[in-house]
Design a protein around this motif. Sequence first.
Motif, PDB file in Angstrom:
ATOM      1  N   ASP A   6      26.459  23.247  42.973  1.00 19.80           N
ATOM      2  CA  ASP A   6      25.485  22.160  42.888  1.00 19.80           C
ATOM      3  C   ASP A   6      24.309  22.299  43.846  1.00 19.80           C
ATOM      4  N   GLU A   7      24.307  23.351  44.661  1.00 18.19           N
ATOM      5  CA  GLU A   7      23.233  23.529  45.650  1.00 18.19           C
ATOM      6  C   GLU A   7      21.925  23.886  44.949  1.00 18.19           C
ATOM      7  N   PRO A   8      20.840  23.180  45.275  1.00 23.07           N
ATOM      8  CA  PRO A   8      19.558  23.522  44.656  1.00 23.07           C
ATOM      9  C   PRO A   8      19.022  24.852  45.200  1.00 23.07           C
ATOM     10  N   GLU A   9      18.089  25.408  44.476  1.00 19.21           N
ATOM     11  CA  GLU A   9      17.476  26.674  44.861  1.00 19.21           C
ATOM     12  C   GLU A   9      16.856  26.554  46.250  1.00 19.21           C
ATOM     13  N   GLY A  10      16.976  27.609  47.016  1.00 13.40           N
ATOM     14  CA  GLY A  10      16.369  27.641  48.339  1.00 13.40           C
ATOM     15  C   GLY A  10      17.374  27.781  49.462  1.00 13.40           C
ATOM     16  N   ASN A  11      18.625  27.394  49.223  1.00 13.37           N
ATOM     17  CA  ASN A  11      19.635  27.457  50.278  1.00 13.37           C
ATOM     18  C   ASN A  11      20.965  27.968  49.732  1.00 13.37           C
ATOM     19  N   ARG A  12      20.947  28.473  48.520  1.00 14.27           N
ATOM     20  CA  ARG A  12      22.212  28.824  47.858  1.00 14.27           C
ATOM     21  C   ARG A  12      22.940  29.973  48.535  1.00 14.27           C
ATOM     22  N   ASN A  13      22.231  31.012  48.945  1.00 11.57           N
ATOM     23  CA  ASN A  13      22.909  32.128  49.619  1.00 11.57           C
ATOM     24  C   ASN A  13      23.539  31.675  50.931  1.00 11.57           C
ATOM     25  N   ALA A  14      22.809  30.904  51.695  1.00 12.76           N
ATOM     26  CA  ALA A  14      23.341  30.418  52.974  1.00 12.76           C
ATOM     27  C   ALA A  14      24.579  29.549  52.749  1.00 12.76           C
ATOM     28  N   LEU A  15      24.521  28.706  51.740  1.00 12.96           N
ATOM     29  CA  LEU A  15      25.676  27.846  51.470  1.00 12.96           C
ATOM     30  C   LEU A  15      26.859  28.672  50.966  1.00 12.96           C
ATOM     31  N   LEU A  16      26.600  29.669  50.135  1.00 10.80           N
ATOM     32  CA  LEU A  16      27.680  30.541  49.661  1.00 10.80           C
ATOM     33  C   LEU A  16      28.343  31.247  50.838  1.00 10.80           C
ATOM     34  N   TYR A  17      27.553  31.780  51.747  1.00 12.59           N
ATOM     35  CA  TYR A  17      28.091  32.451  52.932  1.00 12.59           C
ATOM     36  C   TYR A  17      28.939  31.482  53.757  1.00 12.59           C
ATOM     37  N   TRP A  18      28.403  30.303  54.004  1.00  4.49           N
ATOM     38  CA  TRP A  18      29.120  29.291  54.780  1.00  4.49           C
ATOM     39  C   TRP A  18      30.428  28.912  54.094  1.00  4.49           C
ATOM     40  N   ALA A  19      30.382  28.689  52.782  1.00  5.56           N
ATOM     41  CA  ALA A  19      31.577  28.285  52.037  1.00  5.56           C
ATOM     42  C   ALA A  19      32.635  29.381  52.075  1.00  5.56           C
ATOM     43  N   ALA A  20      32.207  30.629  51.940  1.00  5.35           N
ATOM     44  CA  ALA A  20      33.169  31.733  51.984  1.00  5.35           C
ATOM     45  C   ALA A  20      33.806  31.840  53.371  1.00  5.35           C
ATOM     46  N   CYS A  21      32.998  31.746  54.403  1.00  6.10           N
ATOM     47  CA  CYS A  21      33.545  31.788  55.770  1.00  6.10           C
ATOM     48  C   CYS A  21      34.495  30.626  56.001  1.00  6.10           C
ATOM     49  N   ARG A  22      34.116  29.464  55.537  1.00  3.58           N
ATOM     50  CA  ARG A  22      34.951  28.267  55.708  1.00  3.58           C
ATOM     51  C   ARG A  22      36.276  28.421  54.967  1.00  3.58           C
ATOM     52  N   ALA A  23      36.236  28.934  53.741  1.00  3.66           N
ATOM     53  CA  ALA A  23      37.469  29.139  52.974  1.00  3.66           C
ATOM     54  C   ALA A  23      38.396  30.110  53.698  1.00  3.66           C
ATOM     55  N   LEU A  24      37.832  31.206  54.193  1.00  2.00           N
ATOM     56  CA  LEU A  24      38.647  32.190  54.897  1.00  2.00           C
ATOM     57  C   LEU A  24      39.193  31.619  56.200  1.00  2.00           C
ATOM     58  N   ASP A  25      38.388  30.843  56.906  1.00  2.00           N
ATOM     59  CA  ASP A  25      38.849  30.201  58.138  1.00  2.00           C
ATOM     60  C   ASP A  25      39.981  29.218  57.859  1.00  2.00           C
ATOM     61  N   GLU A  26      39.987  28.636  56.670  1.00  2.00           N
ATOM     62  CA  GLU A  26      41.033  27.687  56.284  1.00  2.00           C
ATOM     63  C   GLU A  26      42.301  28.389  55.800  1.00  2.00           C
ATOM     64  N   GLY A  27      42.265  29.726  55.742  1.00  3.29           N
ATOM     65  CA  GLY A  27      43.447  30.480  55.359  1.00  3.29           C
ATOM     66  C   GLY A  27      43.587  30.733  53.867  1.00  3.29           C
ATOM     67  N   ILE A  28      42.537  30.462  53.118  1.00  2.00           N
ATOM     68  CA  ILE A  28      42.569  30.731  51.679  1.00  2.00           C
ATOM     69  C   ILE A  28      42.449  32.244  51.483  1.00  2.00           C
ATOM     70  N   ARG A  29      43.270  32.785  50.604  1.00  2.00           N
ATOM     71  CA  ARG A  29      43.254  34.232  50.368  1.00  2.00           C
ATOM     72  C   ARG A  29      41.862  34.706  49.999  1.00  2.00           C
ATOM     73  N   ALA A  30      41.461  35.825  50.565  1.00  2.00           N
ATOM     74  CA  ALA A  30      40.107  36.344  50.379  1.00  2.00           C
ATOM     75  C   ALA A  30      39.796  36.640  48.917  1.00  2.00           C
ATOM     76  N   ASP A  31      40.734  37.232  48.191  1.00  2.00           N
ATOM     77  CA  ASP A  31      40.448  37.579  46.797  1.00  2.00           C
ATOM     78  C   ASP A  31      40.255  36.342  45.933  1.00  2.00           C
ATOM     79  N   ILE A  32      41.045  35.315  46.193  1.00  2.00           N
ATOM     80  CA  ILE A  32      40.921  34.071  45.426  1.00  2.00           C
ATOM     81  C   ILE A  32      39.625  33.349  45.794  1.00  2.00           C
ATOM     82  N   ALA A  33      39.341  33.247  47.085  1.00  2.00           N
ATOM     83  CA  ALA A  33      38.111  32.583  47.525  1.00  2.00           C
ATOM     84  C   ALA A  33      36.887  33.286  46.965  1.00  2.00           C
ATOM     85  N   ALA A  34      36.875  34.612  47.021  1.00  2.00           N
ATOM     86  CA  ALA A  34      35.723  35.370  46.527  1.00  2.00           C
ATOM     87  C   ALA A  34      35.527  35.158  45.030  1.00  2.00           C
TER      88      ALA A  34
END
Length: 105
Positions: free
Chosen positions: A45-73
């Motif tokens: 749902d992120e509008p154009e202009g910040n999508r890459n940054a939000l994707l990076y943040w979300a991926a880091c957050r998922a991994l920090d939460e212990g979600i398996r890397a392959d599933i999160a990716a």
Amino acid sequence: LVTSAPPWLASLIAEPALVPAGRTQRPLPTDPAAALDALACAVRDEPEGNRNALLYWAACRALDEGIRADIAAEVLNRAALAAGLSRAETDATLRSALKRSGVLA
């Protein structure tokens, strides 16, 4: 070169939490599937202009939460593609997050 530091010092120099501009760090649901779904919805749902940054943040957050890397990716990749990012952009951004989290060398 310092090889170890006392815990009180390490906490002062630890990498700060990554939060994209305009976002606040909120607790994720305790259920990993619900947490990953919330992150994927934010990416999608992120509008154009910040999508890459939000994707990076979300991926880091998922991994920090212990979600398996392959599933999160996979889930976040689909959300990012639905948001309009290209496959090359999502692959590069997710690879960076995996490296930051120590999953990739």
